[in-house]
Design a protein around this motif. Structure first.
Motif, PDB file in Angstrom:
ATOM      1  N   LEU A  71       2.040 -20.186  78.907  1.00 54.65           N
ATOM      2  CA  LEU A  71       2.464 -20.645  77.903  1.00 54.65           C
ATOM      3  C   LEU A  71       3.830 -21.306  77.707  1.00 54.65           C
ATOM      4  CD1 LEU A  71       1.221 -17.716  75.631  1.00 54.65           C
ATOM      5  CD2 LEU A  71       0.626 -20.093  75.304  1.00 54.65           C
ATOM      6  N   GLN A  72       4.789 -20.445  78.931  1.00 51.29           N
ATOM      7  CA  GLN A  72       5.825 -21.103  78.998  1.00 51.29           C
ATOM      8  C   GLN A  72       6.028 -22.510  79.422  1.00 51.29           C
ATOM      9  OE1 GLN A  72       9.551 -18.581  80.479  1.00 51.29           O
ATOM     10  NE2 GLN A  72       8.793 -19.996  82.616  1.00 51.29           N
ATOM     11  N   GLU A  73       5.293 -22.809  80.251  1.00 51.79           N
ATOM     12  CA  GLU A  73       5.082 -24.229  81.100  1.00 51.79           C
ATOM     13  C   GLU A  73       4.637 -25.376  79.872  1.00 51.79           C
ATOM     14  OE1 GLU A  73       6.731 -25.183  83.736  1.00 51.79           O
ATOM     15  OE2 GLU A  73       6.999 -23.106  83.971  1.00 51.79           O
ATOM     16  N   LEU A  74       3.673 -24.808  79.320  1.00 47.63           N
ATOM     17  CA  LEU A  74       3.172 -25.751  78.017  1.00 47.63           C
ATOM     18  C   LEU A  74       4.440 -25.795  76.991  1.00 47.63           C
ATOM     19  CD1 LEU A  74      -0.452 -24.328  77.514  1.00 47.63           C
ATOM     20  CD2 LEU A  74       0.173 -26.534  78.577  1.00 47.63           C
ATOM     21  N   THR A  75       5.086 -24.892  76.685  1.00 45.11           N
ATOM     22  CA  THR A  75       6.323 -25.006  75.738  1.00 45.11           C
ATOM     23  C   THR A  75       7.329 -25.688  76.411  1.00 45.11           C
ATOM     24  OG1 THR A  75       5.677 -22.795  74.736  1.00 45.11           O
ATOM     25  CG2 THR A  75       7.743 -23.644  74.324  1.00 45.11           C
ATOM     26  N   ARG A  76       7.734 -25.547  77.603  1.00 50.79           N
ATOM     27  CA  ARG A  76       8.652 -26.367  78.092  1.00 50.79           C
ATOM     28  C   ARG A  76       8.408 -27.937  77.937  1.00 50.79           C
ATOM     29  NH1 ARG A  76      10.245 -23.329  83.958  1.00 50.79           N
ATOM     30  NH2 ARG A  76      11.595 -21.751  82.710  1.00 50.79           N
ATOM     31  N   ILE A  77       6.947 -28.210  78.439  1.00 48.80           N
ATOM     32  CA  ILE A  77       6.576 -29.736  78.325  1.00 48.80           C
ATOM     33  C   ILE A  77       6.605 -30.385  76.935  1.00 48.80           C
ATOM     34  CG2 ILE A  77       4.437 -31.004  78.367  1.00 48.80           C
ATOM     35  CD1 ILE A  77       3.671 -29.219  80.915  1.00 48.80           C
ATOM     36  N   ALA A  78       6.285 -29.548  75.762  1.00 47.83           N
ATOM     37  CA  ALA A  78       6.291 -29.824  74.630  1.00 47.83           C
ATOM     38  C   ALA A  78       7.943 -30.012  74.127  1.00 47.83           C
ATOM     39  CB  ALA A  78       5.939 -28.484  73.559  1.00 47.83           C
ATOM     40  N   VAL A  79       8.645 -29.103  74.689  1.00 52.86           N
ATOM     41  CA  VAL A  79      10.277 -29.573  74.329  1.00 52.86           C
ATOM     42  C   VAL A  79      10.696 -30.653  75.257  1.00 52.86           C
ATOM     43  CG1 VAL A  79      12.403 -28.711  74.904  1.00 52.86           C
ATOM     44  CG2 VAL A  79      10.796 -26.979  73.899  1.00 52.86           C
ATOM     45  N   GLN A  80      10.040 -31.043  76.531  1.00 48.99           N
ATOM     46  CA  GLN A  80      10.729 -32.098  77.056  1.00 48.99           C
ATOM     47  C   GLN A  80      10.184 -33.442  76.304  1.00 48.99           C
ATOM     48  OE1 GLN A  80       9.836 -31.798  81.343  1.00 48.99           O
ATOM     49  NE2 GLN A  80      10.001 -34.144  81.561  1.00 48.99           N
ATOM     50  N   GLN A  82      10.065 -33.864  73.433  1.00 44.36           N
ATOM     51  CA  GLN A  82      10.831 -34.286  72.163  1.00 44.36           C
ATOM     52  C   GLN A  82      12.147 -34.519  72.651  1.00 44.36           C
ATOM     53  OE1 GLN A  82      10.221 -32.098  68.796  1.00 44.36           O
ATOM     54  NE2 GLN A  82       8.222 -31.639  68.836  1.00 44.36           N
ATOM     55  N   THR A  83      12.723 -33.930  73.660  1.00 51.38           N
ATOM     56  CA  THR A  83      14.226 -34.136  73.934  1.00 51.38           C
ATOM     57  C   THR A  83      14.305 -35.086  75.042  1.00 51.38           C
ATOM     58  OG1 THR A  83      14.139 -32.389  75.543  1.00 51.38           O
ATOM     59  CG2 THR A  83      14.477 -31.651  73.324  1.00 51.38           C
ATOM     60  N   GLY A  84      13.224 -35.488  75.919  1.00 51.31           N
ATOM     61  CA  GLY A  84      13.293 -36.119  76.794  1.00 51.31           C
ATOM     62  C   GLY A  84      14.070 -35.628  78.275  1.00 51.31           C
ATOM     63  N   GLN A  85      14.398 -34.194  77.958  1.00 51.26           N
ATOM     64  CA  GLN A  85      15.049 -33.615  78.985  1.00 51.26           C
ATOM     65  C   GLN A  85      14.518 -32.588  79.731  1.00 51.26           C
ATOM     66  OE1 GLN A  85      18.817 -34.064  79.743  1.00 51.26           O
ATOM     67  NE2 GLN A  85      18.555 -35.696  78.443  1.00 51.26           N
ATOM     68  N   PHE A  86      14.459 -32.115  80.908  1.00 48.91           N
ATOM     69  CA  PHE A  86      13.882 -31.094  81.484  1.00 48.91           C
ATOM     70  C   PHE A  86      14.338 -29.795  80.760  1.00 48.91           C
ATOM     71  CE2 PHE A  86      13.694 -27.680  84.880  1.00 48.91           C
ATOM     72  CZ  PHE A  86      12.290 -27.489  84.923  1.00 48.91           C
ATOM     73  N   SER A  87      13.358 -28.655  80.219  1.00 50.36           N
ATOM     74  CA  SER A  87      13.821 -27.597  79.762  1.00 50.36           C
ATOM     75  C   SER A  87      13.456 -26.343  80.918  1.00 50.36           C
ATOM     76  CB  SER A  87      12.942 -27.488  78.455  1.00 50.36           C
ATOM     77  OG  SER A  87      13.203 -25.967  77.781  1.00 50.36           O
ATOM     78  N   ARG A  88      14.598 -25.583  80.616  1.00 48.87           N
ATOM     79  CA  ARG A  88      14.322 -24.254  81.437  1.00 48.87           C
ATOM     80  C   ARG A  88      14.402 -22.945  80.445  1.00 48.87           C
ATOM     81  NH1 ARG A  88      19.633 -23.779  84.029  1.00 48.87           N
ATOM     82  NH2 ARG A  88      18.682 -21.920  85.210  1.00 48.87           N
ATOM     83  N   LEU A  89      13.912 -23.486  79.385  1.00 48.86           N
ATOM     84  CA  LEU A  89      13.539 -22.110  78.407  1.00 48.86           C
ATOM     85  C   LEU A  89      12.740 -20.889  79.065  1.00 48.86           C
ATOM     86  CD1 LEU A  89      10.932 -21.672  76.578  1.00 48.86           C
ATOM     87  CD2 LEU A  89      11.320 -23.810  75.832  1.00 48.86           C
ATOM     88  N   ILE A  90      13.062 -19.814  78.525  1.00 46.40           N
ATOM     89  CA  ILE A  90      12.336 -18.542  78.977  1.00 46.40           C
ATOM     90  C   ILE A  90      11.635 -18.123  77.580  1.00 46.40           C
ATOM     91  CG2 ILE A  90      12.697 -16.352  79.771  1.00 46.40           C
ATOM     92  CD1 ILE A  90      13.362 -18.298  81.685  1.00 46.40           C
TER      93      ILE A  90
END
Length: 162
Positions: A71-80, A82-90
């Motif tokens: 779920l974290q990886e899917l969420t990071r992809i969704a964030v990326q 929209q932002t165009g930036q790699f996300s390291r969210l937890i």
């Protein structure tokens, strides 16, 4: 000429935006799965943190470490996206991060027993970068040394005495 890449730390504003995007994405997934959850957003240590909690224990099905990681990886992809930036969210689901830390502490304790029994080093199984970071922190708290070896999904941590 050097080929050093400078990685800039994300701004507080970007991390807060990541958290908002992630929360919207997670809320959508919870709606699809017909699950309730209260989301909490935070920014710490240069990362956006999204926690999902529920009093009714309905999130237990999503709190297994492998599920949270996916779920974290899917969420990071969704964030990326929209932002165009790699996300390291937890992402934390129903206290899964605390549960996993306790499991890793037990794993490290078992490795320390091997060292106490005379082993020169103790290898842990392969795990995610976040889990390895937790292991490194736990090992340092115990006054020991740890290093990561291997590549990709085979990357693991080795513990030894100073």
């Amino acid at each position: 000429m050097t080929n050093d890449t400078v990685i800039e730390e994300p701004t507080q504003e970007l991390l807060e935006r990541e958290g908002d995007i992630a929360a919207d994405y997670i809320e959508g997934l919870l709606d699809i799965a017909d699950l309730d959850g209260d989301l909490t957003l935070d920014v710490k240590h240069g990362r956006a943190y999204v926690s999902v909690e529920d009093e009714s224990d309905s999130l237990r099905v999503l709190s297994a470490p492998e599920t949270v990681q996916a779920l974290q990886e899917l969420t990071r992809i969704a964030v990326q996206n929209q932002t165009g930036q790699f996300s390291r969210l937890i992402l934390d689901v129903a206290g899964s991060r605390d549960t996993r830390r306790r499991q890793l502490e037990k794993l490290v304790d078992h490795a320390v027993e091997k060292l106490d029994d005379g082993a020169s080093q103790a290898s842990l199984p392969a795990m995610s970068s976040y889990e390895r970071k937790l292991v490194h922190d736990i090992v340092a708290e115990k006054g020991l040394v740890s290093e990561s070896y291997g590549d990709g999904v085979e990357r693991h941590t080795v513990i030894r005495r100073r």
